[in-house]
Motif scaffolding. Sequence first.
Motif, PDB file in Angstrom:
ATOM      1  N   PHE A 244      -9.191  -0.988   2.540  1.00 49.68           N
ATOM      2  CA  PHE A 244      -8.630  -0.031   3.489  1.00 49.68           C
ATOM      3  C   PHE A 244      -9.298  -0.196   4.847  1.00 49.68           C
ATOM      4  CE2 PHE A 244      -7.706   2.112  -0.505  1.00 49.68           C
ATOM      5  CZ  PHE A 244      -6.466   2.687  -0.275  1.00 49.68           C
TER       6      PHE A 244
ATOM      7  N   LEU B 222       0.824  -1.201   0.000  1.00 55.61           N
ATOM      8  CA  LEU B 222       0.000   0.000   0.000  1.00 55.61           C
ATOM      9  C   LEU B 222       0.862   1.256   0.000  1.00 55.61           C
ATOM     10  CD1 LEU B 222      -2.749   1.272  -0.009  1.00 55.61           C
ATOM     11  CD2 LEU B 222      -2.845   1.023   2.477  1.00 55.61           C
TER      12      LEU B 222
ATOM     13  N   ARG C 247      -6.548   3.367   8.331  1.00 59.96           N
ATOM     14  CA  ARG C 247      -5.726   3.755   7.187  1.00 59.96           C
ATOM     15  C   ARG C 247      -6.388   4.890   6.402  1.00 59.96           C
ATOM     16  NH1 ARG C 247      -0.315   2.768   5.836  1.00 59.96           N
ATOM     17  NH2 ARG C 247      -0.072   3.787   3.832  1.00 59.96           N
TER      18      ARG C 247
END
Length: 221
Positions: free
Chosen positions: A169, A107, A173
């Motif tokens: 997500f 990510l 986050r």
Amino acid sequence: MENRILIVEDNPAIAELLEMNLTVVGYGTENCRDGEEALKLLAKDRKFDLAIVDIMLPGKDGFELLPFFKDLGIPVIFLTAKDDVSSKVRGLKGGAEDYIVKPFEVLELLVRVEKVLERTGHLQSILKAGDVEIHLESRTVRKNGQEIHLKPLEYDLLILFVRNKNVTFTRERLLKEVWGDLYMGETRTVDVHVGQLRRKLGNQGFIQTIPKIGYRLEDRG
């Protein structure tokens, strides 16, 4: 038109991991396993918006490849196990846009890819998700040609989802990426904003709730 990324990585497992994750979020990719193969490809095809390059490659290494990418105007992110300061300095002073040390978080890499594309002017100016279009230069959102008015945080949240299609997500986050590290509120605000986004866009199910985790925008082709 999708952004195209060249991956120059001799480790098959890492190359496949990069290709899979970049493809999932909407980038086009090409793979090369060594420096010479990369140069042969560039001699035929120069239409890349970014290169992710290992340093320790068979044949020409990443440092030797860097001038060729610079001459072609292709920004480079070094992704390497070389974590010494001198290598980082050499890479960044030599013209690399970023330097990421293995092992890495996928990510984080995706976010850095996006930032480099944006900083270098290579990021596509229109993003699409289903019947929704986001025009980045004007910061406008259209659904079936009709403008949808979003608040700034709703817009930023949508951008994050669309640029990271099929990525799940967590609420934490999302808070970090959209609200920032200094935000001290509760994760409940994420649910509120996602709910507003769904209502305004007529969600049709493409922003999925992932139970006990968070949210994901599903790309249904």
